[in-house]
Design a protein around this motif. Structure first.
Motif, mmCIF file in Angstrom:
data_model
loop_
_atom_site.group_PDB
_atom_site.id
_atom_site.type_symbol
_atom_site.label_atom_id
_atom_site.label_comp_id
_atom_site.label_asym_id
_atom_site.label_seq_id
_atom_site.Cartn_x
_atom_site.Cartn_y
_atom_site.Cartn_z
ATOM 1 N N VAL A 164 -2.654 132.275 59.187
ATOM 2 C CA VAL A 164 -3.889 131.598 59.595
ATOM 3 C C VAL A 164 -3.595 130.161 60.009
ATOM 4 O O VAL A 164 -4.147 129.647 60.985
ATOM 5 C CB VAL A 164 -4.931 131.635 58.460
ATOM 6 C CG1 VAL A 164 -6.201 130.900 58.864
ATOM 7 C CG2 VAL A 164 -5.247 133.069 58.072
ATOM 8 N N THR A 165 -2.695 129.521 59.287
ATOM 9 C CA THR A 165 -2.303 128.147 59.646
ATOM 10 C C THR A 165 -1.699 128.125 61.039
ATOM 11 O O THR A 165 -2.071 127.284 61.878
ATOM 12 C CB THR A 165 -1.295 127.593 58.629
ATOM 13 O OG1 THR A 165 -1.885 127.586 57.325
ATOM 14 C CG2 THR A 165 -0.880 126.177 59.005
ATOM 15 N N ALA A 166 -0.789 129.041 61.308
ATOM 16 C CA ALA A 166 -0.138 129.080 62.622
ATOM 17 C C ALA A 166 -1.148 129.328 63.730
ATOM 18 O O ALA A 166 -1.061 128.713 64.813
ATOM 19 C CB ALA A 166 0.943 130.156 62.635
ATOM 20 N N GLU A 167 -2.125 130.183 63.482
ATOM 21 C CA GLU A 167 -3.134 130.489 64.496
ATOM 22 C C GLU A 167 -4.052 129.302 64.774
ATOM 23 O O GLU A 167 -4.704 129.239 65.821
ATOM 24 C CB GLU A 167 -3.977 131.684 64.047
ATOM 25 C CG GLU A 167 -3.217 133.001 64.006
ATOM 26 C CD GLU A 167 -4.009 134.106 63.321
ATOM 27 O OE1 GLU A 167 -5.146 133.828 62.870
ATOM 28 O OE2 GLU A 167 -3.490 135.238 63.227
ATOM 29 N N SER A 168 -4.106 128.366 63.842
ATOM 30 C CA SER A 168 -5.018 127.232 63.969
ATOM 31 C C SER A 168 -4.443 126.093 64.800
ATOM 32 O O SER A 168 -5.150 125.130 65.091
ATOM 33 C CB SER A 168 -5.391 126.704 62.573
ATOM 34 O OG SER A 168 -6.032 127.701 61.815
ATOM 35 N N PHE A 169 -3.184 126.203 65.165
ATOM 36 C CA PHE A 169 -2.541 125.161 65.956
ATOM 37 C C PHE A 169 -2.033 125.739 67.279
ATOM 38 O O PHE A 169 -1.650 126.898 67.354
ATOM 39 C CB PHE A 169 -1.366 124.540 65.190
ATOM 40 C CG PHE A 169 -1.776 123.645 64.056
ATOM 41 C CD1 PHE A 169 -1.895 122.279 64.241
ATOM 42 C CD2 PHE A 169 -2.073 124.173 62.804
ATOM 43 C CE1 PHE A 169 -2.283 121.439 63.204
ATOM 44 C CE2 PHE A 169 -2.460 123.352 61.755
ATOM 45 C CZ PHE A 169 -2.568 121.981 61.956
ATOM 46 N N GLY A 204 -1.983 122.518 56.142
ATOM 47 C CA GLY A 204 -2.084 123.959 56.310
ATOM 48 C C GLY A 204 -3.004 124.578 55.276
ATOM 49 O O GLY A 204 -3.491 123.905 54.363
ATOM 50 N N TYR A 205 -3.233 125.885 55.429
ATOM 51 C CA TYR A 205 -4.043 126.634 54.473
ATOM 52 C C TYR A 205 -3.130 127.206 53.402
ATOM 53 O O TYR A 205 -2.120 127.855 53.705
ATOM 54 C CB TYR A 205 -4.799 127.759 55.169
ATOM 55 C CG TYR A 205 -5.822 127.285 56.167
ATOM 56 C CD1 TYR A 205 -6.987 126.646 55.754
ATOM 57 C CD2 TYR A 205 -5.611 127.470 57.538
ATOM 58 C CE1 TYR A 205 -7.930 126.216 56.674
ATOM 59 C CE2 TYR A 205 -6.546 127.038 58.471
ATOM 60 C CZ TYR A 205 -7.703 126.413 58.027
ATOM 61 O OH TYR A 205 -8.629 125.984 58.946
ATOM 62 N N LEU A 206 -3.480 126.997 52.147
ATOM 63 C CA LEU A 206 -2.658 127.460 51.037
ATOM 64 C C LEU A 206 -2.488 128.980 51.100
ATOM 65 O O LEU A 206 -3.466 129.717 51.240
ATOM 66 C CB LEU A 206 -3.320 127.055 49.715
ATOM 67 C CG LEU A 206 -2.531 127.379 48.454
ATOM 68 C CD1 LEU A 206 -1.285 126.500 48.371
ATOM 69 C CD2 LEU A 206 -3.405 127.169 47.217
ATOM 70 N N ASN A 207 -1.258 129.420 51.005
ATOM 71 C CA ASN A 207 -0.923 130.851 50.969
ATOM 72 C C ASN A 207 -1.347 131.608 52.226
ATOM 73 O O ASN A 207 -1.435 132.826 52.219
ATOM 74 C CB ASN A 207 -1.566 131.539 49.740
ATOM 75 C CG ASN A 207 -1.203 130.867 48.437
ATOM 76 O OD1 ASN A 207 -0.081 130.389 48.271
ATOM 77 N ND2 ASN A 207 -2.144 130.813 47.493
ATOM 78 N N ARG A 208 -1.633 130.904 53.311
ATOM 79 C CA ARG A 208 -2.087 131.556 54.547
ATOM 80 C C ARG A 208 -1.256 131.072 55.748
ATOM 81 O O ARG A 208 -1.795 130.457 56.678
ATOM 82 C CB ARG A 208 -3.561 131.240 54.810
ATOM 83 C CG ARG A 208 -4.523 131.547 53.681
ATOM 84 C CD ARG A 208 -4.884 133.010 53.625
ATOM 85 N NE ARG A 208 -5.931 133.263 52.646
ATOM 86 C CZ ARG A 208 -7.225 133.265 52.896
ATOM 87 N NH1 ARG A 208 -7.653 133.024 54.123
ATOM 88 N NH2 ARG A 208 -8.098 133.509 51.939
#
Length: 470
Positions: A339-344, A332-336
């Motif tokens: 954004v992490t959820a949107e990327s999957f 995942g993206y640190l502290n994001r």
């Protein structure tokens, strides 16, 4: 079979060799490397995260390996990063200190790296799920994002490449790439150390340095290979190599063909991201097709989806958003978290943001980023990459970048920015447009050619198309 040790991401187990790493004019044996890095580990063992100014030096290599031995998260910082970017990386990552060289005026403690210090303390292997690195992306869409990579992901990625390329301890790896990115650091340093092959880092990836290194395995970005084929004497010195590998951006087909002509080697192309490491590659024992990045490496699955999430056929022509799954994906993206959820996707596939085609044999061709390289013009979906490839086949074109700009009639019009090998003539624009129309479908031709002195590129040599579009 890959060699391993108590720290398989650090230094492969085996007999001591005198030339494990050569960098910045210094050569370390495997024993020296392990002893010095373990000394570094003793100094940082109680830390959580440390920053490393990732210059191509022995200090950087020892700092990285020391962190891996101690189980401390390393945050490589580009040495040419500006003050604002550097401040963001330090604050966002929450590093506690600099390990090794630090920028002037830093407010963080500095832990020295002593190349001549030695320790033979034994550390247990950290948990495979522990974070090894936080790598910061280039920040083309705002501030750089921290990509969290686990030890297990890195191990899976390196082992899959060793399988695809038959990479063993008998190889000698040569490259001169930056050490703050997946290509130069994880593949180019940790890959060699994990497999047990000596590494020669040339400082800068010049044709002369590559020619003089006498390696068996060479890593380069397209800019490196373009310069090498422009120096036939240097290129021919690579004929004794086993494998030439190109990545980080598409390799122009004319460069592919010239490299094969001069060296006798068809280069291996591969595809990856900071978030995924390398997931696609042509194999050492497989087909090497110009403009294509091969098949999924071991453990990886891929698929194409359209804007509505519907499957796109794997017919070698239909363009879709590339999605993938595999054990080398980031955490995942640190502290994001958003954004992490949107990327999957809902079913757990990572959305790369790249547009691609896949043929019936599982070969992949990347046509560019969905955001800037998937051009929708006159009702057609056009990949900028194939237009660029056609332009690069013209003898007057040295470099090309294609973008879609707003158009009231077409939605987007195809605009090509080109660097010419000589001065532009009165008919240059028309000649280039007609050349593309003859090579591809007529609707894929550029509507406008803009001649420029140079294309804007980032530290990895990738063209920054958003700057062109602006």
């Amino acid at each position: 079979m890959l060699l391993s040790s108590l720290n398989p991401l650090a230094v492969a187990k085996g007999a001591d060799i005198p030339n494990a790493v050569t960098i910045d004019g210094v050569t370390l044996s495997r024993g020296d490397l392990l002893g010095a890095a373990t000394s570094v580990a003793e100094r940082v063992a109680r830390a959580d995260r440390v920053a490393i100014l990732a210059e191509p030096t022995v200090s950087t290599v020892l700092a990285v390996v020391g962190c891996l031995i101690a189980g401390v998260t390393a945050v490589p910082v580009p040495p040419d990063s500006g003050a604002a970017e550097q401040a963001h990386i330090l604050a966002d990552s929450g590093v506690q200190a600099w390990l090794g060289k630090a920028p002037e005026g830093t407010g963080l403690p500095v832990v020295p790296v002593r190349a001549h210090a030695r320790s033979w303390h034994t550390y247990p292997e950290p948990d495979p799920g522990a974070t090894a690195f936080i790598l910061y992306t280039s920040g083309t869409t705002g501030l750089p994002k921290g990509v969290v990579l686990s030890r297990a992901a890195i191990a899976a990625g390196l082992d899959a490449l060793a399988d695809a390329w038959s990479w063993t301890s008998n190889d000698v790896l040569v490259h001169g790439l930056p050490l703050f990115h997946v290509h130069g650091l994880i593949l180019g340093v940790l890959g060699a150390l994990r497999v047990g092959s000596p590494l020669i880092h040339t400082g800068k990836p010049t044709p002369q340095a590559y020619a003089a290194a006498s390696g068996t395995l060479y890593f380069g970005v397209p800019t490196v290979w373009s310069r090498i084929v422009e120096d036939p004497t240097a290129a021919k010195q690579l004929a004794d190599a086993r494998l030439l590998v190109s990545g980080s951006a598409p390799l122009p087909v004319p460069v592919f063909e010239k490299l094969r002509e001069l060296t006798g080697h068809a280069p291996v192309e591969r595809y990856g991201m900071s978030e995924t490491m390398i997931t696609l590659s042509t194999r050492v024992d497989g087909e090497r097709r110009p403009g294509w990045v091969g098949t999924a490496v071991r453990g990886v699955s891929t698929r194409l989806r359209d804007e509505a999430g519907n499957p796109v056929p794997h017919d070698g022509e239909s363009v879709g958003g590339l999605q993938l799954s595999g054990p080398m994906l980031f955490d995942g993206y640190l502290n994001r978290p958003e954004v992490t959820a949107e990327s999957f996707t809902a079913d757990g596939w990572f959305k790369t943001g790249d547009a691609a085609v896949i043929d019936a044999d599982g070969f992949h061709r990347i046509v560019g980023r969905e955001s800037v390289d998937l051009i929708k013009s006159g009702g057609y979906r056009i990949g900028a990459g194939e237009v660029e490839t056609a332009l690069l086949g013209h003898p007057e074109v040295a470099e090309a970048a294609v973008v879609g700009l707003p158009d009231p009639d077409l939605g987007q019009r195809i605009v090509a920015f080109v660097v010419l090998r000589g001065p532009a003539g009165a008919d240059t624009e028309r000649d280039l447009i007609d050349h593309v129309a003859q090579q591809l479908s007529v609707h894929k031709r550029p509507r406008e050619i803009r001649v420029v002195d140079a294309l804007p590129r980032n530290a990895m040599g990738k063209v920054q198309k958003k700057l062109l579009a602006q």
